[in-house]
Motif scaffolding. Structure first.
Motif, mmCIF file in Angstrom:
data_model
loop_
_atom_site.group_PDB
_atom_site.id
_atom_site.type_symbol
_atom_site.label_atom_id
_atom_site.label_comp_id
_atom_site.label_asym_id
_atom_site.label_seq_id
_atom_site.Cartn_x
_atom_site.Cartn_y
_atom_site.Cartn_z
ATOM 1 N N ILE A 1 30.848 -51.380 22.682
ATOM 2 C CA ILE A 1 31.516 -50.846 23.859
ATOM 3 C C ILE A 1 30.876 -51.442 25.114
ATOM 4 O O ILE A 1 29.661 -51.345 25.302
ATOM 5 C CB ILE A 1 31.416 -49.314 23.908
ATOM 6 C CG1 ILE A 1 32.070 -48.694 22.666
ATOM 7 C CG2 ILE A 1 32.078 -48.777 25.186
ATOM 8 C CD1 ILE A 1 31.829 -47.208 22.533
ATOM 9 N N LEU A 2 31.709 -52.053 25.942
ATOM 10 C CA LEU A 2 31.259 -52.656 27.195
ATOM 11 C C LEU A 2 31.823 -51.816 28.333
ATOM 12 O O LEU A 2 33.038 -51.781 28.543
ATOM 13 C CB LEU A 2 31.755 -54.106 27.286
ATOM 14 C CG LEU A 2 31.417 -54.889 28.545
ATOM 15 C CD1 LEU A 2 29.905 -54.998 28.732
ATOM 16 C CD2 LEU A 2 32.046 -56.272 28.481
ATOM 17 N N GLY A 3 30.952 -51.086 29.034
ATOM 18 C CA GLY A 3 31.369 -50.218 30.126
ATOM 19 C C GLY A 3 31.413 -50.971 31.440
ATOM 20 O O GLY A 3 30.522 -51.764 31.741
ATOM 21 N N VAL B 1 19.820 -54.553 27.439
ATOM 22 C CA VAL B 1 20.846 -53.858 26.661
ATOM 23 C C VAL B 1 21.145 -54.766 25.479
ATOM 24 O O VAL B 1 21.468 -55.946 25.669
ATOM 25 C CB VAL B 1 22.133 -53.633 27.493
ATOM 26 C CG1 VAL B 1 23.232 -53.059 26.617
ATOM 27 C CG2 VAL B 1 21.854 -52.732 28.674
ATOM 28 N N ASN B 2 21.001 -54.254 24.264
ATOM 29 C CA ASN B 2 21.297 -55.040 23.071
ATOM 30 C C ASN B 2 22.627 -54.621 22.464
ATOM 31 O O ASN B 2 22.881 -53.433 22.265
ATOM 32 C CB ASN B 2 20.204 -54.879 22.005
ATOM 33 C CG ASN B 2 18.998 -55.721 22.284
ATOM 34 O OD1 ASN B 2 19.060 -56.713 22.992
ATOM 35 N ND2 ASN B 2 17.876 -55.341 21.722
ATOM 36 N N LEU C 1 19.621 -65.662 15.672
ATOM 37 C CA LEU C 1 19.676 -64.266 15.225
ATOM 38 C C LEU C 1 19.621 -63.319 16.412
ATOM 39 O O LEU C 1 20.001 -62.158 16.309
ATOM 40 C CB LEU C 1 18.523 -63.979 14.267
ATOM 41 C CG LEU C 1 18.483 -64.828 13.003
ATOM 42 C CD1 LEU C 1 17.210 -64.548 12.205
ATOM 43 C CD2 LEU C 1 19.714 -64.565 12.156
ATOM 44 N N TYR C 2 19.129 -63.833 17.543
ATOM 45 C CA TYR C 2 19.028 -63.044 18.763
ATOM 46 C C TYR C 2 19.118 -63.978 19.960
ATOM 47 O O TYR C 2 18.481 -65.036 19.979
ATOM 48 C CB TYR C 2 17.695 -62.288 18.802
ATOM 49 C CG TYR C 2 17.532 -61.449 20.052
ATOM 50 C CD1 TYR C 2 18.260 -60.287 20.231
ATOM 51 C CD2 TYR C 2 16.656 -61.841 21.064
ATOM 52 C CE1 TYR C 2 18.133 -59.522 21.383
ATOM 53 C CE2 TYR C 2 16.513 -61.081 22.209
ATOM 54 C CZ TYR C 2 17.256 -59.927 22.367
ATOM 55 O OH TYR C 2 17.135 -59.166 23.495
ATOM 56 N N VAL C 3 19.897 -63.585 20.953
ATOM 57 C CA VAL C 3 19.988 -64.334 22.210
ATOM 58 C C VAL C 3 19.968 -63.351 23.375
ATOM 59 O O VAL C 3 20.282 -62.168 23.209
ATOM 60 C CB VAL C 3 21.257 -65.211 22.301
ATOM 61 C CG1 VAL C 3 21.322 -66.201 21.149
ATOM 62 C CG2 VAL C 3 22.503 -64.358 22.361
ATOM 63 N N GLU C 4 19.602 -63.863 24.535
ATOM 64 C CA GLU C 4 19.636 -63.052 25.754
ATOM 65 C C GLU C 4 20.280 -63.832 26.887
ATOM 66 O O GLU C 4 20.035 -65.030 27.050
ATOM 67 C CB GLU C 4 18.233 -62.652 26.201
ATOM 68 C CG GLU C 4 17.596 -61.588 25.358
ATOM 69 C CD GLU C 4 16.200 -61.204 25.844
ATOM 70 O OE1 GLU C 4 15.665 -60.245 25.277
ATOM 71 O OE2 GLU C 4 15.653 -61.853 26.755
ATOM 72 N N LEU D 1 21.117 -58.977 28.802
ATOM 73 C CA LEU D 1 22.081 -58.564 27.788
ATOM 74 C C LEU D 1 21.742 -59.357 26.536
ATOM 75 O O LEU D 1 21.832 -60.592 26.526
ATOM 76 C CB LEU D 1 23.516 -58.852 28.230
ATOM 77 C CG LEU D 1 24.586 -58.577 27.175
ATOM 78 C CD1 LEU D 1 24.600 -57.101 26.787
ATOM 79 C CD2 LEU D 1 25.955 -59.006 27.682
ATOM 80 N N GLY D 2 21.303 -58.650 25.491
ATOM 81 C CA GLY D 2 20.924 -59.295 24.244
ATOM 82 C C GLY D 2 22.010 -59.132 23.189
ATOM 83 O O GLY D 2 22.698 -58.116 23.147
#
Length: 138
Positions: free
Chosen positions: A119-121, A8-9, A41-44, A54-55
């Motif tokens: 949005i974090l569900g 999920v990014n 610029l991008y992490v996971e 979760l990126g």
């Protein structure tokens, strides 16, 4: 066809701030970052019982125009204590997006907006626990 959640990014204008916030929320640092040196610029992060990813991606690389309104796909992450987790996220700077709503016995959802507009569900889902139990006894 769909075999399972891979990544999920979420997008952020300030990736280092988002990394710091999610590291606090999750209690861990990301396992992957690009570039490896300098400002990412991008992490996971790998999280949960199944180590889903979760990126956090720099907003410049979003495949769509970002809205000023909270946006994104509604993905619910199972939590055992929904109210406690909502309170913790709010104390860390999230805002309430959708109050807890029961959808039947054993199914309660809610969502917050992180400080970066995603949005974090959150969901308590008794089926998640049932599936987890069957997988741990195999």
């Amino acid at each position: 066809m769909l075999r399972g959640l891979t990544t999920v990014n979420f997008f952020a204008d300030d990736v280092p701030a988002a990394v710091a916030w999610y590291a606090e929320v999750l209690g861990q640092e990301p396992y992957f970052a690009r570039p490896e040196e300098g400002t990412p610029l991008y992490v996971e992060f790998r999280i949960g019982d199944y180590l889903h990813e979760l990126g956090i991606l720099d907003s410049r690389f979003a495949p769509h125009t970002r809205s000023e309104q909270p946006s994104g796909a509604m993905v619910y992450w199972h939590v055992d204590e929904l109210e406690d987790n909502i309170e913790r996220l709010l104390s860390l700077g999230a805002t309430l997006h959708d109050k807890p709503t029961e959808h039947g016995p054993g199914f309660v959802t809610a969502s917050v907006v992180d400080p970066f507009g995603n949005i974090l569900g959150l969901m308590f889902n008794e089926h998640y626990l049932e599936i987890l139990e069957t997988r741990s006894t195999v």
